[in-house]
Motif scaffolding. Structure first.
Motif, PDB file in Angstrom:
ATOM      1  N   GLY A  18      12.168 -36.136  27.849  1.00  0.00           N
ATOM      2  CA  GLY A  18      13.034 -35.370  27.097  1.00  0.00           C
ATOM      3  C   GLY A  18      12.895 -33.988  27.675  1.00  0.00           C
ATOM      4  N   THR A  19      12.017 -33.371  27.562  1.00  0.00           N
ATOM      5  CA  THR A  19      11.715 -31.796  27.812  1.00  0.00           C
ATOM      6  C   THR A  19      12.373 -31.881  29.328  1.00  0.00           C
ATOM      7  N   THR A  60      16.617 -39.939  25.907  1.00  0.00           N
ATOM      8  CA  THR A  60      15.073 -40.324  25.596  1.00  0.00           C
ATOM      9  C   THR A  60      15.224 -41.662  24.698  1.00  0.00           C
ATOM     10  N   ALA A 116      19.303 -34.571  25.862  1.00  0.00           N
ATOM     11  CA  ALA A 116      18.005 -35.210  25.692  1.00  0.00           C
ATOM     12  C   ALA A 116      17.482 -36.085  24.786  1.00  0.00           C
ATOM     13  N   ILE A 117      17.924 -35.855  23.554  1.00  0.00           N
ATOM     14  CA  ILE A 117      17.650 -36.845  22.425  1.00  0.00           C
ATOM     15  C   ILE A 117      18.327 -38.093  23.015  1.00  0.00           C
ATOM     16  N   MET A 126       7.590 -37.564  25.636  1.00  0.00           N
ATOM     17  CA  MET A 126       7.920 -36.189  25.168  1.00  0.00           C
ATOM     18  C   MET A 126       8.507 -35.408  26.576  1.00  0.00           C
ATOM     19  N   SER A 158      16.208 -31.656  29.189  1.00  0.00           N
ATOM     20  CA  SER A 158      16.573 -30.301  28.594  1.00  0.00           C
ATOM     21  C   SER A 158      16.653 -29.262  29.920  1.00  0.00           C
ATOM     22  N   ALA A 196      11.870 -36.341  22.232  1.00  0.00           N
ATOM     23  CA  ALA A 196      12.650 -35.339  22.925  1.00  0.00           C
ATOM     24  C   ALA A 196      12.650 -33.924  22.176  1.00  0.00           C
ATOM     25  N   THR A 201      10.766 -30.724  23.824  1.00  0.00           N
ATOM     26  CA  THR A 201      11.588 -29.543  24.295  1.00  0.00           C
ATOM     27  C   THR A 201      11.143 -28.145  23.474  1.00  0.00           C
ATOM     28  N   LEU A 261      19.688 -30.129  24.217  1.00  0.00           N
ATOM     29  CA  LEU A 261      18.716 -31.001  23.490  1.00  0.00           C
ATOM     30  C   LEU A 261      19.307 -32.200  22.974  1.00  0.00           C
TER      31      LEU A 261
END
Lengths: 380, 233
Positions: free
Chosen positions: A57-58, A92, A88-89, A54, A61, A272, A276, A85
């Motif tokens: 992913g953040t 990740t 990031a998705i 997590m 972003s 992610a 985010t 995002l």
């Protein structure tokens, strides 16, 4: 009539300080728990690296927000972090699959017991822990885009009109000694607590901003999408079958490699998104995500590990319990109780610093009374 | 026509050798029953035919093709299906979904097969939306066989299909096995209820210590004094 106002005030206080924050926090936990429960259902181990996935992913972003800052683009009212995002998705999900190929696949091929997989995931957790700190540092960083313009090239009055007084600061650049304007893009707010109080004349109220609404809307959309995927699509049904009975799934010709790849893909994407939306609200700090693994596991187990509906219910249950037990009900009591019973001290069961113990308490109670969790998941 | 020819199988689990020299033949549209004492390796033979254990000797020829080195997946695609004795349904999935999983690899329209399975086991149609975990033992067996039939197999292997069901259901299951056979599918059954199973068998094998002891027509085995005394009680 006066008492009715008191009741309204008490409810508004509860709504603003308990229901609203617990709903947004619960959405994050539920999305996180969904990832953990999917991995457990399909790969049969508890993935301790989920919190750091997590965070990863953040971080992506957040890097996107900084990229926009360099370009000096305003995205208001859309939070800049949200625009990145999708990136990031994807990244990740790729990370999750890469970790599977390099680490977990080996342990699967030698048929390691779940506890070995769990230990491997703790190793991955520390690896990611270090990686994200190397890339983006350990301290708290906020998602509000912060852009700097030379003072002579920007219309300060227009900026103040658009973003408000507090968002615009005039400074002297440390290096060049030139006047610059720093604009911190605010979050889009539907209405503030102040607006609410003025409109209703009550002494309590609540505010609503875009990120809160987005958090809940995104979470609910994902719950529905995931449910549809698992219940209606061939691949989703295959995943459920694989989770239910691996040997029989093999006998039915379900390809385990495909199922595993898709599981990590979905888990990475969920991580992610969960990370985010939490970061947009509370800022990005690696340690917070590391800590969040605890309530996420509590949510997963309380709901019934391996059961997606359990992860959702568990997420909100843990969030509500945490906030309900650590909330200070002094004001509510004073609104509702007669004046002579006025509470002067705090009316709080536990200090907020103990909020993590609440998830454990809940976990212990559920494991004692119903070891398989609310939705009868797997017994560990 | 010989559908399956498993020749001189030798193998077992890790260090434990269970099959020492075992050969089984199944023809299309034929019911073959394997009986024998506990630990004779009956289930292991099935696993070996499907490729779920490593063989150190022997070969498996299926539809004229040597499949000895193929993984179970590839054998399923080629038309082998197996119903394990335990855990043979997806308990958390509905009955219809269980059957759909049987057709997982099929790209064609499988509604005809679904109708066929429902025709064979009407109770499954009634309960199609119910979760498989709620079924009774006999219904569960029927669903398990149904799932296997959805793969459109040429060879259907049943591991103790009547274990733990009532005598009435047992007769029903044997009855359905004959109806499946009449569709031209070769059926290999491992059974504890040896007498009843042999009575419907075209060919029977008696297995002892991982070796063939007797091979004959089902009715002949039933009348064989040695078999009667040792295995039929």
């Amino acid at each position: 009539m006066a008492y009715l106002t008191d009741v309204a005030n008490a409810f508004l206080w509860l709504f603003n300080f308990l229901i609203l924050p617990a709903t947004t926090y619960g959405s994050t936990l539920a999305l996180g728990a969904l990832g953990v429960t999917l991995v457990f259902g399909i790969l049969r181990f508890a993935n301790f690296a989920h919190g750091d996935m997590m965070a990863f992913g953040t971080m992506i972003s957040l890097i996107g927000v900084e990229f926009l800052n360099r370009l000096g683009i305003f995205t208001y009212p859309i939070p800049a972090g949200l625009l990145f995002l999708p990136v990031a998705i994807i990244l990740t999900a790729i990370l999750a699959i890469a970790l599977d190929r390099t680490v977990y696949r080996y342990y699967r091929s030698i048929k390691s017991p779940p506890v070995v997989m769990l230990m491997a995931s703790i190793g991955v957790m520390f690896l990611l822990n270090g990686l994200i700190r190397l890339i983006k540092g350990p301290e708290l960083q906020i998602f509000n885009a912060r852009r700097i313009f030379p003072a002579n090239k920007i219309d300060t009055v227009e900026l103040i009109e658009r973003f408000g007084n507090r968002a615009v600061q005039t400074k002297t650049d440390f290096v060049t000694q030139e006047k610059v304007v720093q604009v911190t893009e605010p979050e889009f707010v539907f209405f503030t607590v102040h607006d609410f109080k003025q409109a209703t004349g009550l002494s309590e109220g609540f505010g609503l901003d875009l990120i809160q609404v987005l958090t809940v809307a995104l979470a609910v959309t994902l719950f529905i999408a995931l449910y549809w995927f698992l219940m209606r699509t061939r691949l989703g049904k295959g995943m459920r079958a694989f989770s239910d009975n691996e040997d029989l799934a093999l006998l039915s010709g379900i390809d385990p490699r495909r199922i595993v790849t898709w599981t990590w893909l979905i888990t990475g994407a969920l991580a992610a998104i969960a990370g985010t939306i939490y970061g947009l609200d509370k800022g990005y700090k690696p340690f917070t995500y590391f800590q969040m693994v605890l309530p996420i596991f509590a949510a997963t187990i309380v709901g019934g590990i391996g059961k997606p509906q359990g992860a959702i219910v568990g997420g909100y249950l843990v969030a509500f319990s945490e906030i309900m037990i650590t909330a200070n009900y002094k004001k509510v009591a004073n609104y509702l109780l007669p004046e002579k019973w006025e509470v002067e001290g705090n009316l709080q069961l536990l200090g907020t610093e103990y909020k993590f113990s609440v998830s454990f308490l809940l976990l212990v109670i559920v494991l004692l009374l119903r070891p398989s969790g609310i939705f009868r998941g797997k017994v560990i | 026509m010989t559908l399956l020819n498993a020749r001189k199988l030798v193998g077992g689990y890790n260090s434990m050798m269970i099959l020492s020299d075992c050969s089984i033949e199944v023809a299309a549209g034929e019911v073959v029953v394997m009986v024998g004492p506990n630990g004779a390796g009956k289930t292991t033979v099935m696993k070996a035919i499907l490729g779920m254990i490593n063989l150190t000797g022997g070969s498996v020829i299926f539809k004229g093709e040597d499949v000895t080195s193929l993984p179970p997946q590839s054998r399923v695609v080629r038309g082998m299906a197996m119903v394990p004795q335990n855990h043979n349904v997806f308990t958390g999935l509905s009955i219809e979904e269980n059957l759909e999983m049987g057709a997982y690899l099929r790209k064609d329209d499988y509604s005809a097969s679904l109708e066929q399975v429902f025709g064979l086991f009407p109770v499954l149609r009634e309960k199609r939306t119910q979760v498989a975990g709620e079924l009774s033992g006999g219904q569960r067996q029927q669903l398990a066989v149904g799932r296997a039939l959805m793969t459109q197999p040429d060879l259907l292997m049943l591991d103790e299909p009547t274990a733990g069901v009532s005598p009435i259901v047992m007769n029903e299951i044997f009855d359905q096995v004959l109806r499946i056979r009449d569709q031209g599918i070769g059926i290999l059954i491992v059974e504890q209820n040896a007498r009843q199973a042999l009575s419907i068998a075209d060919v029977g094998y008696v297995l002892v210590n991982g070796k063939n002891r007797h091979t004959a027509k089902g009715s002949e085995l039933l009348n064989n004094p040695d078999v009667r005394q040792s295995f039929l009680g």
